[in-house]
Every structure is written in structure tokens, then in C-alpha cells.
Design a protein around this motif. Structure first.
Motif, PDB file in Angstrom:
ATOM      1  N   VAL B   4       0.795  -1.183   0.005  1.00 58.88           N
ATOM      2  CA  VAL B   4       0.203   0.080   0.118  1.00 58.88           C
ATOM      3  C   VAL B   4       0.831   1.187   0.106  1.00 58.88           C
ATOM      4  O   VAL B   4       1.658   1.258   0.899  1.00 58.88           O
ATOM      5  N   LEU B  90      -3.171   7.894   7.366  1.00 59.18           N
ATOM      6  CA  LEU B  90      -3.036   6.616   7.033  1.00 59.18           C
ATOM      7  C   LEU B  90      -3.955   5.963   6.100  1.00 59.18           C
ATOM      8  O   LEU B  90      -5.325   6.037   6.448  1.00 59.18           O
ATOM      9  N   ALA B 102      -5.968  -6.083   7.385  1.00 55.41           N
ATOM     10  CA  ALA B 102      -5.921  -4.738   6.729  1.00 55.41           C
ATOM     11  C   ALA B 102      -4.298  -4.348   6.623  1.00 55.41           C
ATOM     12  O   ALA B 102      -3.418  -4.433   7.508  1.00 55.41           O
ATOM     13  N   PHE B 104      -1.601  -1.554   5.674  1.00 56.63           N
ATOM     14  CA  PHE B 104      -1.415   0.005   5.564  1.00 56.63           C
ATOM     15  C   PHE B 104      -0.299   0.393   4.867  1.00 56.63           C
ATOM     16  O   PHE B 104       0.590  -0.089   4.675  1.00 56.63           O
ATOM     17  N   GLY B 105      -0.475   1.799   4.571  1.00 51.73           N
ATOM     18  CA  GLY B 105       0.590   2.676   3.991  1.00 51.73           C
ATOM     19  C   GLY B 105       1.472   3.220   5.160  1.00 51.73           C
ATOM     20  O   GLY B 105       1.458   3.014   6.204  1.00 51.73           O
ATOM     21  N   GLN B 106       2.793   3.790   4.645  1.00 48.62           N
ATOM     22  CA  GLN B 106       3.706   4.243   5.213  1.00 48.62           C
ATOM     23  C   GLN B 106       3.180   5.634   6.159  1.00 48.62           C
ATOM     24  O   GLN B 106       3.695   5.889   6.993  1.00 48.62           O
TER      25      GLN B 106
END
Lengths: 110, 113
Positions: B4, B90, B102, B104-106
Motif C-alpha cells: 500500500v 494513514l 488490513a 497499511f501505507g507508510q
């Protein structure tokens, strides 16, 4: 309304001592519960989920429907466990929201 | 490796600007989410989407809108940025069954000055 409660903002534990991070939820349906962890400068990631009944990095969590709790436990804390921990509830229906608690910062003391 | 990806790690914008935060996932996930993360408040859901062009308000949608024109991309829009929207944002995605994790992006740290 659906809600996830983590009563402790900060938990300080000595290395080698037992750890328990508390999580209570409010949901009338069948809950899907998770613990996520965020280490310093890393992205949020899954630690474990109740449906798997697994132990990850020595952590376990048991779903207690009677007490509507999903506490995270580890018998012997390690310094690398220091992180932010979030309990999460997935509503697991068409309205697939994931609701997070406010998080507990675990600080392992040397 | 599942991914992501959020378009920016850090952003600084002026009050009143229109701000776009982009998120792309490569896992063919149906669900995508935008949260803001603030100390002491945890992750609060802004909007989520369970399909292309579908969106649902989360707990704090005021001042935000979203767009999902393609399955892999979910954009968060701040129509007129304000200082109280300074936060870590996020993005996350998941399969529609709700039983899987889920991803997650950074994160994007947005500062509105």
C-alpha cells in the motif's frame, strides 16, 4: 454503537516481566478482533487475529465474549516489544468498517 | 510483497489550499480506508470505500472528501485545508470479508500552516 476501548495510554513494564494490554469492545454482532502493532518509524502492521488463535512473537490474545474483552498477553517482556499497540474490531458485514482503539504505548524498561 | 503506497511521506500546505493525498494498493482489495492518527486519539476513520465509486463516511468526515475511480486507488481530498487538519494520515486496504488483515501505507504527515 460499536466501540473499542483501550484503557491504558502508556504501560511501562520491566524486561522479563509479564505484559497484559487490555482491550474491551462493544458490538452486538459477531466480532472479528485484531491486534496491530506499530514499531518506531515503521508502518502499522497486524500482530495477531482472534480467529487464528495463534501466538506471534510470544503474544497471545483470547476472545472473551462474556466480558467482551480481547486482552493481549505475553509472559516475558522483551525490549524489542516496545511499540504502540492498537486493538481493532472488524464489523465483518457489508459495511466493512474497521474500528480502532486509541492505542497503548508499551515501554519495556531495561 | 504486498504494498500500500501513499504518494507523499511529508507535505506542508497553506491554510485554504486544496490538498490531495493519494493511495495505491496492488493486492486487488475491495476495501480501502483513510484514517488520521493523532497522539492520544488513536486511529480515527475518515472515509472508507468497499467498491469502485462507493464510499461511506467514517467517524470524522467533516472537511474531507474522497474519490475512488479505480479499484487500486483511493484519494483523500481536503477541500480547504485548515490548521486542525495537521496530522498523520494513514491509508489501508483489505479484502471485503472483514476476517483478513488490513494492510497499511507508510503514512503521510501533513502540516497545514
Amino acid at each position: 454503537a460499536q466501540r473499542v476501548t483501550q484503557p491504558e495510554k502508556l504501560l511501562s513494564v520491566f524486561k522479563g516481566a509479564p505484559v497484559e494490554l487490555k482491550c474491551n469492545y462493544s458490538y452486538s454482532g459477531s466480532p472479528e478482533l485484531f491486534w496491530y502493532v506499530q514499531y518506531s518509524r515503521q508502518r502499522l502492521q497486524l500482530l495477531l487475529r482472534h480467529i487464528s488463535r495463534e501466538s506471534i512473537k510470544g503474544f497471545t490474545a483470547d476472545l472473551n465474549k462474556g466480558e467482551t474483552s480481547f486482552h493481549l498477553k505475553k509472559p516475558f517482556a522483551q525490549e524489542e516489544d516496545s511499540a504502540m499497540y492498537y486493538c481493532a474490531l472488524s464489523l465483518s458485514n457489508r459495511d466493512d468498517k474497521i474500528i480502532f482503539g486509541k492505542g497503548t504505548r508499551l515501554h519495556i524498561l531495561p | 510483497d504486498v504494498k500500500v503506497t501513499q504518494s507523499s511521506r511529508y507535505l506542508v500546505k497553506r491554510t485554504g489550499e486544496k490538498v490531495f493525498l493519494e493511495c495505491v494498493q496492488d493486492m486487488d482489495h475491495e476495501n480501502m480506508f483513510w484514517y488520521r492518527q493523532d497522539p492520544g486519539l488513536g486511529l480515527r476513520l475518515i472515509y472508507f470505500s468497499y467498491d469502485v465509486k462507493m464510499k461511506e463516511k467514517g467517524d470524522i468526515p467533516e472537511g474531507y472528501s474522497v474519490s475512488r475511480e479505480k479499484k487500486e486507488r483511493f484519494s483523500l481530498i481536503l477541500e480547504s485545508a485548515s490548521t486542525n487538519q495537521t496530522s498523520m494520515y494513514l491509508c489501508a486496504s483489505s479484502f471485503e470479508d472483514g476476517r483478513t488483515e488490513a494492510f497499511f501505507g507508510q503514512g503521510t504527515r501533513l502540516t497545514v500552516v
